[in-house]
Design a protein around this motif. Structure first.
Motif, PDB file in Angstrom:
ATOM      1  N   LYS A  13      -0.210  -1.134   7.114  1.00  0.00           N
ATOM      2  CA  LYS A  13      -1.096  -1.059   5.948  1.00  0.00           C
ATOM      3  C   LYS A  13      -0.876   0.212   5.127  1.00  0.00           C
ATOM      4  O   LYS A  13      -0.793   0.149   3.903  1.00  0.00           O
ATOM      5  CB  LYS A  13      -2.566  -1.139   6.393  1.00  0.00           C
ATOM      6  CG  LYS A  13      -2.935  -2.434   7.085  1.00  0.00           C
ATOM      7  CD  LYS A  13      -4.377  -2.459   7.546  1.00  0.00           C
ATOM      8  CE  LYS A  13      -4.739  -1.361   8.505  1.00  0.00           C
ATOM      9  NZ  LYS A  13      -4.113  -1.459   9.828  1.00  0.00           N
ATOM     10  N   THR A  14      -0.778   1.349   5.792  1.00  0.00           N
ATOM     11  CA  THR A  14      -0.584   2.612   5.073  1.00  0.00           C
ATOM     12  C   THR A  14       0.789   2.653   4.420  1.00  0.00           C
ATOM     13  O   THR A  14       0.911   3.018   3.246  1.00  0.00           O
ATOM     14  CB  THR A  14      -0.786   3.807   6.023  1.00  0.00           C
ATOM     15  OG1 THR A  14      -2.135   3.776   6.504  1.00  0.00           O
ATOM     16  CG2 THR A  14      -0.521   5.124   5.322  1.00  0.00           C
ATOM     17  N   THR A  15       1.804   2.263   5.155  1.00  0.00           N
ATOM     18  CA  THR A  15       3.174   2.263   4.618  1.00  0.00           C
ATOM     19  C   THR A  15       3.282   1.336   3.412  1.00  0.00           C
ATOM     20  O   THR A  15       3.778   1.724   2.349  1.00  0.00           O
ATOM     21  CB  THR A  15       4.165   1.819   5.719  1.00  0.00           C
ATOM     22  OG1 THR A  15       4.085   2.741   6.807  1.00  0.00           O
ATOM     23  CG2 THR A  15       5.587   1.752   5.192  1.00  0.00           C
ATOM     24  N   GLY A  17       0.758  -0.016   1.617  1.00  0.00           N
ATOM     25  CA  GLY A  17      -0.179   0.380   0.567  1.00  0.00           C
ATOM     26  C   GLY A  17       0.315   1.546  -0.254  1.00  0.00           C
ATOM     27  O   GLY A  17       0.225   1.539  -1.486  1.00  0.00           O
ATOM     28  N   ARG A  18       0.853   2.565   0.416  1.00  0.00           N
ATOM     29  CA  ARG A  18       1.368   3.735  -0.296  1.00  0.00           C
ATOM     30  C   ARG A  18       2.543   3.337  -1.212  1.00  0.00           C
ATOM     31  O   ARG A  18       2.604   3.745  -2.367  1.00  0.00           O
ATOM     32  CB  ARG A  18       1.811   4.808   0.696  1.00  0.00           C
ATOM     33  CG  ARG A  18       2.329   6.075   0.021  1.00  0.00           C
ATOM     34  CD  ARG A  18       2.692   7.169   1.015  1.00  0.00           C
ATOM     35  NE  ARG A  18       1.471   7.760   1.525  1.00  0.00           N
ATOM     36  CZ  ARG A  18       1.103   7.782   2.802  1.00  0.00           C
ATOM     37  NH1 ARG A  18       1.876   7.240   3.724  1.00  0.00           N
ATOM     38  NH2 ARG A  18      -0.027   8.344   3.180  1.00  0.00           N
ATOM     39  N   PHE A  28      -3.468   5.992  -4.405  1.00  0.00           N
ATOM     40  CA  PHE A  28      -3.451   5.437  -3.055  1.00  0.00           C
ATOM     41  C   PHE A  28      -4.482   6.174  -2.215  1.00  0.00           C
ATOM     42  O   PHE A  28      -4.547   7.408  -2.237  1.00  0.00           O
ATOM     43  CB  PHE A  28      -2.077   5.563  -2.397  1.00  0.00           C
ATOM     44  CG  PHE A  28      -2.094   5.146  -0.946  1.00  0.00           C
ATOM     45  CD1 PHE A  28      -2.243   3.812  -0.603  1.00  0.00           C
ATOM     46  CD2 PHE A  28      -2.008   6.088   0.066  1.00  0.00           C
ATOM     47  CE1 PHE A  28      -2.296   3.422   0.724  1.00  0.00           C
ATOM     48  CE2 PHE A  28      -2.052   5.705   1.399  1.00  0.00           C
ATOM     49  CZ  PHE A  28      -2.189   4.375   1.727  1.00  0.00           C
ATOM     50  N   ASP A  30      -5.869   6.160   1.786  1.00  0.00           N
ATOM     51  CA  ASP A  30      -5.877   5.691   3.162  1.00  0.00           C
ATOM     52  C   ASP A  30      -7.283   5.948   3.679  1.00  0.00           C
ATOM     53  O   ASP A  30      -7.716   7.097   3.742  1.00  0.00           O
ATOM     54  CB  ASP A  30      -4.833   6.447   3.991  1.00  0.00           C
ATOM     55  CG  ASP A  30      -4.833   6.002   5.426  1.00  0.00           C
ATOM     56  OD1 ASP A  30      -5.691   6.493   6.192  1.00  0.00           O
ATOM     57  OD2 ASP A  30      -3.992   5.171   5.798  1.00  0.00           O
ATOM     58  N   ASP A  32      -8.744   5.877   6.591  1.00  0.00           N
ATOM     59  CA  ASP A  32      -8.869   6.765   7.750  1.00  0.00           C
ATOM     60  C   ASP A  32      -8.679   8.228   7.341  1.00  0.00           C
ATOM     61  O   ASP A  32      -9.420   9.103   7.785  1.00  0.00           O
ATOM     62  CB  ASP A  32      -7.864   6.391   8.840  1.00  0.00           C
ATOM     63  CG  ASP A  32      -8.266   5.147   9.619  1.00  0.00           C
ATOM     64  OD1 ASP A  32      -9.437   4.721   9.519  1.00  0.00           O
ATOM     65  OD2 ASP A  32      -7.411   4.602  10.337  1.00  0.00           O
ATOM     66  N   GLN A  33      -7.697   8.478   6.488  1.00  0.00           N
ATOM     67  CA  GLN A  33      -7.470   9.848   6.012  1.00  0.00           C
ATOM     68  C   GLN A  33      -8.656  10.330   5.175  1.00  0.00           C
ATOM     69  O   GLN A  33      -9.080  11.477   5.280  1.00  0.00           O
ATOM     70  CB  GLN A  33      -6.177   9.911   5.198  1.00  0.00           C
ATOM     71  CG  GLN A  33      -5.813  11.312   4.760  1.00  0.00           C
ATOM     72  CD  GLN A  33      -4.491  11.348   4.006  1.00  0.00           C
ATOM     73  OE1 GLN A  33      -3.864  10.321   3.735  1.00  0.00           O
ATOM     74  NE2 GLN A  33      -4.069  12.546   3.657  1.00  0.00           N
ATOM     75  N   TYR A  34      -9.201   9.455   4.353  1.00  0.00           N
ATOM     76  CA  TYR A  34     -10.368   9.784   3.545  1.00  0.00           C
ATOM     77  C   TYR A  34     -11.552  10.149   4.441  1.00  0.00           C
ATOM     78  O   TYR A  34     -12.278  11.109   4.173  1.00  0.00           O
ATOM     79  CB  TYR A  34     -10.707   8.590   2.639  1.00  0.00           C
ATOM     80  CG  TYR A  34     -11.875   8.798   1.711  1.00  0.00           C
ATOM     81  CD1 TYR A  34     -11.740   9.539   0.533  1.00  0.00           C
ATOM     82  CD2 TYR A  34     -13.124   8.251   1.997  1.00  0.00           C
ATOM     83  CE1 TYR A  34     -12.811   9.723  -0.329  1.00  0.00           C
ATOM     84  CE2 TYR A  34     -14.196   8.424   1.140  1.00  0.00           C
ATOM     85  CZ  TYR A  34     -14.034   9.165  -0.017  1.00  0.00           C
ATOM     86  OH  TYR A  34     -15.110   9.345  -0.873  1.00  0.00           O
ATOM     87  N   ALA A  76      -5.770   1.384   1.738  1.00  0.00           N
ATOM     88  CA  ALA A  76      -5.409   0.868   3.056  1.00  0.00           C
ATOM     89  C   ALA A  76      -6.596   1.080   3.975  1.00  0.00           C
ATOM     90  O   ALA A  76      -7.022   2.212   4.209  1.00  0.00           O
ATOM     91  CB  ALA A  76      -4.174   1.595   3.591  1.00  0.00           C
ATOM     92  N   CYS A  77      -7.156  -0.002   4.470  1.00  0.00           N
ATOM     93  CA  CYS A  77      -8.331   0.056   5.336  1.00  0.00           C
ATOM     94  C   CYS A  77      -7.908   0.220   6.792  1.00  0.00           C
ATOM     95  O   CYS A  77      -6.786  -0.107   7.162  1.00  0.00           O
ATOM     96  CB  CYS A  77      -9.138  -1.220   5.187  1.00  0.00           C
ATOM     97  SG  CYS A  77      -9.779  -1.463   3.518  1.00  0.00           S
TER      98      CYS A  77
END
Length: 183
Positions: A13-15, A17-18, A28, A30, A32-34, A76-77
Motif C-alpha cells: 500500500k505505501t509503495t 500509494g507513494r 501522499f 501514509d 501509520d506515519q501520520y 495509504a491506510c
C-alpha cells in the motif's frame, strides 16, 4: 479528491500509494506515519502502551484528521484500518477506495522477512505468521472487498515493476485520472 489504498499488511500500500501520488502530482499520506508523527510514538509503542483496542481508537481519530487536511491526495491506510468501526464506510464516502490485493504466498513471504517491524507479527515463527495471515485475511477480506476499485500488489519489488504497475493502474481507470484538476 482522495484515493485511499487499502489492503492487508505487506500488500504494498505505501509503495503503490507513494508512486501513484508522485505520478499524479498530488500529496501522499501514509496513515501509520501520520499517526506516529502526530502522536509522537511509534506504532509498536502505541500497541504496547494502549493495546490494539486503544490503537484502533487512535487510528480512527487520525484517519478523520488526515482526511480533513488532505486536499487532493493518496492515502495509504493501515491493514486493519477499514476493518474497525465504520472506517470502510467513511473511506468510501470520502474518496475512491482501492483494494491493493497481493497473493497469500507473497504476503506471507514479505511478512516473514519483516515481522519484527509489525506489531501483530512480532516474535512469531514462520508457521505462526502463515496461520495469522490466513486467519486475518478471512476476517478482513469482506471489508477490503467493499472498495470501489481492486488492483494487484504482487509486482511491486523493483522500481521498474512499481512504475509499470502504477502506469497500468492509471491506464486501466482513465476516467478517474482524465482531469487531474478533479482529483
Amino acid at each position: 479528491m482522495i484515493i485511499f489504498v487499502v489492503g492487508y499488511m505487506a500488500s504494498g500500500k505505501t509503495t503503490f500509494g507513494r508512486a501513484l501520488a508522485e505520478k499524479l502530482g498530488v500529496n501522499f499520506i501514509d496513515l501509520d506515519q501520520y499517526i506516529e508523527e502526530t502522536s509522537g510514538a511509534k506504532i509498536p509503542e502505541i500497541f504496547k502502551e494502549k493495546g490494539e483496542a486503544g490503537f484502533r481508537e487512535l487510528e480512527k481519530e487520525m484517519l478523520h484528521s488526515s482526511v480533513e487536511n488532505a486536499g487532493n491526495s493518496v492515502i495509504a491506510c493501515g491493514g486493519g484500518t477499514p476493518c474497525y468501526f465504520d472506517n470502510m464506510e467513511f473511506l468510501n464516502n470520502n474518496g475512491i477506495t482501492v483494494f491493493l490485493e497481493a497473493s497469500t504466498p507473497v504476503l506471507i513471504s514479505r511478512l516473514q522477512a519483516e515481522n519484527q517491524s509489525r506489531p501483530l507479527m512480532a516474535d512469531k515463527t514462520d508457521d505462526e505468521i502463515q496461520e495469522k495471515v490466513l486467519t486475518q485475511l478471512c476476517e478482513r477480506l469482506p471489508f477490503y472487498m467493499e472498495s470501489k476499485l481492486k488492483w494487484h500488489g504482487d509486482d511491486l519489488e523493483t522500481p521498474e515493476e512499481i512504475e509499470t504497475n502504477v502506469s497500468n493502474f492509471i491506464s486501466t481507470y482513465p476516467s478517474l485520472f482524465r482531469d487531474l484538476g478533479t482529483l
